[in-house]
Design a protein around this motif. Structure first.
Motif, PDB file in Angstrom:
ATOM      1  N   THR A   1       1.138  -1.149   0.080  1.00 61.61           N
ATOM      2  CA  THR A   1      -0.153   0.380   0.301  1.00 61.61           C
ATOM      3  C   THR A   1       0.993   1.248  -0.234  1.00 61.61           C
TER       4      THR A   1
ATOM      5  N   VAL B   1       0.518  11.921   2.862  1.00 63.44           N
ATOM      6  CA  VAL B   1      -0.263  13.461   2.902  1.00 63.44           C
ATOM      7  C   VAL B   1       0.374  14.280   2.983  1.00 63.44           C
TER       8      VAL B   1
ATOM      9  N   ARG C   1       1.240   1.242   9.382  1.00 60.96           N
ATOM     10  CA  ARG C   1       0.161   1.494   9.172  1.00 60.96           C
ATOM     11  C   ARG C   1      -0.535   2.498  10.282  1.00 60.96           C
ATOM     12  N   THR C   2       0.185   2.276  11.422  1.00 54.14           N
ATOM     13  CA  THR C   2      -0.557   2.735  12.641  1.00 54.14           C
ATOM     14  C   THR C   2       0.029   3.852  12.827  1.00 54.14           C
TER      15      THR C   2
ATOM     16  N   TRP D   1       0.958   5.469   0.703  1.00 57.11           N
ATOM     17  CA  TRP D   1       0.922   6.482   2.099  1.00 57.11           C
ATOM     18  C   TRP D   1       1.020   7.581   1.226  1.00 57.11           C
TER      19      TRP D   1
ATOM     20  N   THR E   1       7.366   6.138  15.031  1.00 53.76           N
ATOM     21  CA  THR E   1       5.736   7.666  14.491  1.00 53.76           C
ATOM     22  C   THR E   1       6.909   8.509  14.980  1.00 53.76           C
TER      23      THR E   1
ATOM     24  N   ARG F   1      -1.141   6.604   9.803  1.00 54.18           N
ATOM     25  CA  ARG F   1      -2.444   6.861   9.869  1.00 54.18           C
ATOM     26  C   ARG F   1      -2.424   7.763  10.966  1.00 54.18           C
ATOM     27  N   SER F   2      -2.078   8.083  12.181  1.00 53.66           N
ATOM     28  CA  SER F   2      -1.830   8.400  13.089  1.00 53.66           C
ATOM     29  C   SER F   2      -1.038  10.401  12.913  1.00 53.66           C
TER      30      SER F   2
ATOM     31  N   TYR G   1      -1.227  10.072   7.433  1.00 53.84           N
ATOM     32  CA  TYR G   1      -1.408   9.547   5.528  1.00 53.84           C
ATOM     33  C   TYR G   1      -2.324   9.142   6.047  1.00 53.84           C
ATOM     34  N   GLN G   2      -2.591   8.599   4.082  1.00 50.89           N
ATOM     35  CA  GLN G   2      -4.272   8.149   3.389  1.00 50.89           C
ATOM     36  C   GLN G   2      -3.873   7.268   2.229  1.00 50.89           C
TER      37      GLN G   2
ATOM     38  N   THR H   1       1.577  -3.694  10.527  1.00 50.05           N
ATOM     39  CA  THR H   1       0.710  -3.190  11.802  1.00 50.05           C
ATOM     40  C   THR H   1       0.757  -2.111  12.378  1.00 50.05           C
TER      41      THR H   1
ATOM     42  N   ARG I   1      -3.330  17.418   5.900  1.00 48.89           N
ATOM     43  CA  ARG I   1      -3.473  16.358   6.883  1.00 48.89           C
ATOM     44  C   ARG I   1      -2.957  15.991   7.607  1.00 48.89           C
TER      45      ARG I   1
END
Length: 274
Positions: free
Chosen positions: A132, A136, A252-253, A134, A223, A256-257, A260-261, A249, A140
């Motif tokens: 995937t 940003v 990915r977490t 991603w 992060t 998103r935090s 990013y999409q 995971t 966002r």
């Protein structure tokens, strides 16, 4: 310069930059990335950026943009670049599987089996069927500060004498951010400069020492590394990009935090570098 001084100020601008970059890389038009159904391109080694840059060869490279408001329906478009010797078998599988159905275990497993059965050369370890991508934008972007933030430092090419640091700098043209403990690098994230506009933050690498220091909960450390890398890309006027595998995971977490999409699903198979 602040975090808001970024190149991409909206989803539309970010998607335009990413579509233009991948269209150039794949050898298709920007419209092909948003046209329903598959666009298949056959690329010889002499036209392959992987051959020119790394001495490897692309066997299959697929980009299937995900849904974006006002741009395309969910997963209905895809561009597949294939090596000539795989054109018949892989092309037949794609014709039977529309883009919106491709990223499921059945089609992905069949695609992987065909490539491994017919490839003449060894595959690169980085070959991956289900990625995937991603992105940003500054609208966002959501900075998240963890206890690890103060430990993250950017490597200075003009000052580093440590062999590991020099090796990391040699592999990552966009720069490297690291965490050290007792002088040793225990975690890092590198940046890949794909183009003047689009830069990629590679998946952070954590040593066992890093996991132990993070008490086996690496989310805060990942992060912190990703945040510093993203902020750096924004400040230099780059469009941030990051790829994740299906089983990552933690990354990915973290993505998103930070706001990013998903931009697209991707498949990349290349031969090992020579």
């Amino acid at each position: 310069m602040s975090d808001t001084d970024s190149l991409s100020t909206s989803d539309a601008e970010a998607l335009r930059l990413l579509d233009e970059f991948y269209a150039s890389w794949l050898g298709c038009s920007v419209r092909d990335l948003r046209r329903p159904g598959w666009t298949t391109i056959i690329k010889d080694a002499e036209d392959d950026p992987m051959t020119l840059l790394f001495g490897a060869r692309t066997l299959a490279h697929i980009i299937a943009p995900v849904a974006s408001p006002g741009v395309s329906e969910s997963g209905e478009a895809g561009v597949a670049t294939l090596a000539p010797e795989l054109r018949e078998s892989l092309g037949a599988l794609l014709r039977l599987t529309p883009p919106q159905d491709f990223y499921h275990p059945g089609p992905l497993d069949a695609f992987d089996a065909l490539i491994r059965a017919q490839a003449n050369d060894s595959l690169a370890a980085s070959s991956e069927g289900a990625l995937t991508l991603w992105y940003v934008t500054r609208e966002r972007w959501q900075p998240r500060y963890t206890q690890w933030q103060e430990w993250v430092e950017q490597l200075d090419p003009s000052a580093e004498t440590d062999a590991q640091a020099i090796a990391l700098l040699a592999r990552h043209g966009g720069g490297v951010f690291v965490v050290r403990r007792q002088g040793a690098i225990i975690a890092h994230i590198g940046l890949r400069a794909h183009s003047p506009q689009v830069w990629e933050a590679l998946a952070p690498a954590l040593t066992p020492q890093a996991l132990a220091a993070a008490e086996m909960a690496p989310g805060g450390l990942v992060t912190a590394l990703l945040m510093r890398a993203t902020r750096h890309m924004f400040r230099d006027g780059r469009q941030p990009l990051c790829a994740t595998r299906a089983d990552d995971t933690v990354l990915r977490t973290a993505l998103r935090s930070l706001g990013y999409q998903p931009y697209a699903r991707a498949t990349v198979y290349t031969t090992a570098m020579r």
